[in-house]
Design an enzyme around this catalytic site. Structure first.
Site, PDB file in Angstrom:
ATOM      1  CE1 TYR A   1     -78.534 -17.579   4.478  1.00 44.06           C
ATOM      2  CE2 TYR A   1     -78.830 -15.433   5.508  1.00 44.06           C
ATOM      3  CZ  TYR A   1     -78.501 -16.769   5.605  1.00 44.06           C
ATOM      4  OH  TYR A   1     -78.148 -17.300   6.826  1.00 44.06           O
TER       5      TYR A   1
ATOM      6  CB  ALA B   1     -80.679 -11.113  11.850  1.00 43.08           C
ATOM      7  CB  CYS B   2     -80.524 -12.132   6.315  1.00 42.43           C
ATOM      8  SG  CYS B   2     -78.788 -11.751   6.523  1.00 42.43           S
TER       9      CYS B   2
ATOM     10  CD  GLN C   1     -70.267  -1.190   7.007  1.00 43.25           C
ATOM     11  OE1 GLN C   1     -69.811  -0.077   7.184  1.00 43.25           O
ATOM     12  NE2 GLN C   1     -69.791  -2.008   6.070  1.00 43.25           N
TER      13      GLN C   1
ATOM     14  CE  LYS D   1     -70.846 -16.179   9.497  1.00 41.39           C
ATOM     15  NZ  LYS D   1     -70.870 -16.404  10.908  1.00 41.39           N
TER      16      LYS D   1
HETATM   17  P1  NAD Z   1     -72.113 -23.288   7.453  1.00 40.49           P
HETATM   18  O1  NAD Z   1     -72.081 -22.901   6.009  1.00 40.49           O
HETATM   19  O2  NAD Z   1     -70.821 -23.438   8.164  1.00 40.49           O
HETATM   20  O3  NAD Z   1     -72.966 -24.618   7.640  1.00 40.49           O
HETATM   21  C1  NAD Z   1     -74.003 -25.005   6.769  1.00 40.49           C
HETATM   22  C2  NAD Z   1     -73.722 -26.425   6.331  1.00 40.49           C
HETATM   23  O4  NAD Z   1     -74.783 -26.876   5.475  1.00 40.49           O
HETATM   24  C3  NAD Z   1     -72.422 -26.542   5.505  1.00 40.49           C
HETATM   25  O5  NAD Z   1     -71.522 -27.414   6.150  1.00 40.49           O
HETATM   26  C4  NAD Z   1     -72.890 -27.098   4.178  1.00 40.49           C
HETATM   27  O6  NAD Z   1     -71.990 -28.027   3.587  1.00 40.49           O
HETATM   28  C5  NAD Z   1     -74.205 -27.768   4.552  1.00 40.49           C
HETATM   29  N1  NAD Z   1     -75.040 -27.958   3.377  1.00 40.49           N
HETATM   30  C6  NAD Z   1     -75.324 -27.034   2.410  1.00 40.49           C
HETATM   31  N2  NAD Z   1     -76.060 -27.598   1.444  1.00 40.49           N
HETATM   32  C7  NAD Z   1     -76.235 -28.897   1.793  1.00 40.49           C
HETATM   33  C8  NAD Z   1     -76.901 -29.987   1.191  1.00 40.49           C
HETATM   34  N3  NAD Z   1     -77.516 -29.861   0.012  1.00 40.49           N
HETATM   35  N4  NAD Z   1     -76.898 -31.179   1.814  1.00 40.49           N
HETATM   36  C9  NAD Z   1     -76.250 -31.320   3.005  1.00 40.49           C
HETATM   37  N5  NAD Z   1     -75.611 -30.329   3.630  1.00 40.49           N
HETATM   38  C10 NAD Z   1     -75.598 -29.129   3.035  1.00 40.49           C
HETATM   39  O7  NAD Z   1     -73.021 -22.206   8.178  1.00 40.49           O
HETATM   40  P2  NAD Z   1     -73.274 -21.959   9.738  1.00 40.49           P
HETATM   41  O8  NAD Z   1     -72.678 -20.659  10.078  1.00 40.49           O
HETATM   42  O9  NAD Z   1     -72.895 -23.157  10.524  1.00 40.49           O
HETATM   43  O10 NAD Z   1     -74.858 -21.770   9.744  1.00 40.49           O
HETATM   44  C11 NAD Z   1     -75.741 -22.818  10.112  1.00 40.49           C
HETATM   45  C12 NAD Z   1     -77.175 -22.368   9.890  1.00 40.49           C
HETATM   46  O11 NAD Z   1     -77.435 -21.173  10.641  1.00 40.49           O
HETATM   47  C13 NAD Z   1     -77.499 -22.016   8.438  1.00 40.49           C
HETATM   48  O12 NAD Z   1     -78.821 -22.405   8.167  1.00 40.49           O
HETATM   49  C14 NAD Z   1     -77.396 -20.512   8.402  1.00 40.49           C
HETATM   50  O13 NAD Z   1     -78.163 -19.937   7.369  1.00 40.49           O
HETATM   51  C15 NAD Z   1     -77.923 -20.157   9.787  1.00 40.49           C
HETATM   52  N6  NAD Z   1     -77.421 -18.842  10.225  1.00 40.49           N
HETATM   53  C16 NAD Z   1     -76.101 -18.694  10.525  1.00 40.49           C
HETATM   54  C17 NAD Z   1     -75.630 -17.455  10.928  1.00 40.49           C
HETATM   55  C18 NAD Z   1     -74.197 -17.227  11.269  1.00 40.49           C
HETATM   56  O14 NAD Z   1     -73.838 -16.091  11.586  1.00 40.49           O
HETATM   57  N7  NAD Z   1     -73.329 -18.245  11.254  1.00 40.49           N
HETATM   58  C19 NAD Z   1     -76.518 -16.370  11.025  1.00 40.49           C
HETATM   59  C20 NAD Z   1     -77.849 -16.557  10.684  1.00 40.49           C
HETATM   60  C21 NAD Z   1     -78.299 -17.825  10.309  1.00 40.49           C
HETATM   61  N1  GDD Z   2     -67.595 -10.548   5.290  1.00 36.92           N
HETATM   62  C1  GDD Z   2     -66.969  -9.362   5.330  1.00 36.92           C
HETATM   63  N2  GDD Z   2     -65.659  -9.291   4.976  1.00 36.92           N
HETATM   64  N3  GDD Z   2     -67.664  -8.254   5.688  1.00 36.92           N
HETATM   65  C2  GDD Z   2     -67.012  -7.085   5.723  1.00 36.92           C
HETATM   66  C3  GDD Z   2     -65.660  -6.960   5.386  1.00 36.92           C
HETATM   67  C4  GDD Z   2     -64.951  -8.122   4.987  1.00 36.92           C
HETATM   68  O1  GDD Z   2     -63.762  -8.116   4.671  1.00 36.92           O
HETATM   69  N4  GDD Z   2     -65.299  -5.654   5.519  1.00 36.92           N
HETATM   70  C5  GDD Z   2     -66.389  -5.002   5.915  1.00 36.92           C
HETATM   71  N5  GDD Z   2     -67.434  -5.857   6.027  1.00 36.92           N
HETATM   72  C6  GDD Z   2     -68.817  -5.466   6.363  1.00 36.92           C
HETATM   73  C7  GDD Z   2     -69.854  -5.923   5.333  1.00 36.92           C
HETATM   74  O2  GDD Z   2     -69.831  -5.076   4.202  1.00 36.92           O
HETATM   75  C8  GDD Z   2     -71.141  -5.805   6.144  1.00 36.92           C
HETATM   76  O3  GDD Z   2     -71.630  -4.499   6.050  1.00 36.92           O
HETATM   77  C9  GDD Z   2     -70.672  -6.094   7.582  1.00 36.92           C
HETATM   78  O4  GDD Z   2     -69.233  -6.056   7.574  1.00 36.92           O
HETATM   79  C10 GDD Z   2     -71.107  -7.444   8.098  1.00 36.92           C
HETATM   80  O5  GDD Z   2     -70.772  -8.408   7.127  1.00 36.92           O
HETATM   81  P1  GDD Z   2     -70.956  -9.986   7.371  1.00 36.92           P
HETATM   82  O6  GDD Z   2     -70.530 -10.321   8.742  1.00 36.92           O
HETATM   83  O7  GDD Z   2     -70.251 -10.693   6.253  1.00 36.92           O
HETATM   84  O8  GDD Z   2     -72.503 -10.208   7.109  1.00 36.92           O
HETATM   85  P2  GDD Z   2     -73.863  -9.614   7.712  1.00 36.92           P
HETATM   86  O9  GDD Z   2     -73.785  -9.275   9.154  1.00 36.92           O
HETATM   87  O10 GDD Z   2     -74.292  -8.495   6.830  1.00 36.92           O
HETATM   88  O11 GDD Z   2     -74.801 -10.859   7.516  1.00 36.92           O
HETATM   89  C11 GDD Z   2     -74.401 -12.056   8.206  1.00 36.92           C
HETATM   90  O12 GDD Z   2     -75.193 -12.267   9.332  1.00 36.92           O
HETATM   91  C12 GDD Z   2     -76.489 -12.753   9.078  1.00 36.92           C
HETATM   92  C13 GDD Z   2     -77.232 -12.864  10.372  1.00 36.92           C
HETATM   93  O13 GDD Z   2     -77.144 -11.726  11.129  1.00 36.92           O
HETATM   94  C14 GDD Z   2     -74.374 -13.195   7.221  1.00 36.92           C
HETATM   95  O14 GDD Z   2     -73.511 -14.222   7.702  1.00 36.92           O
HETATM   96  C15 GDD Z   2     -75.686 -13.835   7.000  1.00 36.92           C
HETATM   97  O15 GDD Z   2     -75.498 -15.078   6.303  1.00 36.92           O
HETATM   98  C16 GDD Z   2     -76.337 -14.077   8.347  1.00 36.92           C
HETATM   99  O16 GDD Z   2     -77.597 -14.692   8.159  1.00 36.92           O
END
Ligand code: NAD
Ligand code: GDD
Length: 350
Positions: A149, A119-120, A218, A192
């Protein structure tokens, strides 16, 4: 037996997905820089390797693989992706992985590649009002993500779609909205908001306070891991390419998330608002397209997933307090017998 390749199988979503695919009867090869942090991998074979290295991708993407799930990425929560400190690594590392995977999968005529976007990638200008964010799939352009990202995710969506158009690669693209659950990163800087909130509440005393970044007004929506995997499997088994949102549309403020967590813990907590990385002001999954195309929607309220996640994180906090000499976080001691290592010569980050 159908063979699946899970890239990023040592991560949060990847390790759960491997388990799910095994339950569904697949043979699974997992690949990651590391083993899963919190429990042994369920994969039939697991390659510890760096997917930025083309030779590693050549070796793990074999012609007998029916489905690739491309989850490997350099990612984290707001504290990792919105500080600006990791921008070059995030863009370079994740784009390199996707460039390798798309071209090799197309050349080897792999049946299907699932790509996890985020969603980013949605434009910041549609996410300024916390009460009315617009994250419909058709709002993606003109593009204006608020993080590098998000730009990398948008580029890689387009990359996989270009291979689909020009080289017949069968792709499925999901835009995940903040996925959470047990065995997700809960400490160390990549966690997160749901995991961070659970950790802070678990560490707080009854009547104490926890820090929240920003004013807490937020908004976000959070999707439980099992629901996410249901969406992924439904998308993969359909004829719909996407991109499509996979998220919850139960939007809450971060203050509400924190108070819900405190209620689950049975603690009276006050919120201490401090400066921190914020990201967009409002975000919610628009689920109209996925409901129309796949008939999918989340089945549980946020609170149900948050209860399971809080219990798991509270247990982690308990295990890792100095008075209890148990395992450190992030170290999986159960090493499957079939592990092979293909780390290559590049270091994990530049
Ligand atoms: P995560 O960080 O737990 O998993 C990603 C994995 O990729 C990690 O284990 C990391 O070691 C591996 N990785 C990174 N670089 C690598 C490399 N060069 N070679 C091999 N492995 C490598 O994250 P996640 O939460 O499991 O997310 C999985 C996917 O979903 C990601 O692409 C992330 O961007 C996407 N995504 C996740 C969320 C979320 O909220 N978790 C939201 C939006 C998108
Ligand atoms: N992580 C974190 N930790 N966030 C906090 C905290 C804290 O202690 N306190 C407040 N927040 C607020 C952040 O400032 C942000 O506004 C909101 O909580 C959500 O933060 P995250 O959950 O860390 O990230 P995100 O929702 O902005 O983005 C995440 O979701 C995307 C997909 O929807 C990230 O994980 C992205 O990588 C992901 O792609």
């Amino acid at each position: 037996m159908k063979k699946a390749l899970v890239l990023g199988a040592g991560g949060f979503i990847g390790s759960h997905l491997v388990r799910r695919l095994k339950r569904e009867g697949y043979w699974v090869r997992g690949v990651d820089l590391k083993l899963p942090d919190f429990s042994p991998t369920a994969a039939d074979t697991f390659v510890v390797g760096d997917l930025r290295i083309p030779e590693v991708c050549e070796e793990v993407i074999t012609e007998d693989i029916a489905e690739i799930y491309q989850l490997a990425a350099d990612m984290g929560g707001a504290g990792y992706i919105f500080t600006g400190t990791h921008d070059a690594d995030v863009m370079h590392n994740s784009a390199t992985i996707n460039l390798n995977v798309a071209s090799i999968a197309a050349r080897k005529k792999i049946g299907m590649v699932f790509y996890s976007s985020s969603a980013c990638m949605y434009p910041e200008h549609n996410q300024l009002d916390p009460d009315n964010p617009n994250c419909s799939e058709d709002s993606a352009y003109p593009a204006n993500p608020d993080s590098e990202y998000g730009w990398e995710k948008l580029f890689s969506e387009r990359l996989f779609l270009a291979f689909h158009r020009n080289h017949g690669l069968n792709v499925r693209i999901a835009r995940f909205h903040n996925v959470f659950g047990p065995e997700g990163t809960w400490t160390g800087g990549k966690e997160k908001a749901p995991a961070a909130t659970c950790r802070k509440v678990a560490e707080a005393t009854n009547g104490g306070s926890i820090d929240i970044w920003g004013d807490g007004e937020q908004t976000r929506s959070f999707l439980y891991i099992d629901e996410c995997l249901d969406g992924v499997r439904r998308l993969v088994n359909s004829n719909f390419t996407g991109p499509v949102n996979i998220g919850s549309d139960e939007m809450v403020t971060i203050n509400q998330l924190a108070m819900m967590t405190a209620q689950i813990a049975g603690k009276k907590i006050t919120l201490n608002h401090i400066d921190g990385p914020l990201g967009v002001r409002g975000r919610n999954s628009d689920n109209r397209l996925i409901e129309a195309k796949l008939g999918w929607r989340p089945t549980q309220p946020l609170r149900v997933g948050l209860e399971a996640t809080y219990q798991w994180i509270a247990a982690q906090v308990e295990r890792n307090t100095p008075s209890t000499p148990l395992a450190l976080p992030g170290h999986n001691t159960a090493v499957p017998s079939e592990i092979s290592s293909r780390k290559g010569s590049l270091s994990p980050t530049h």
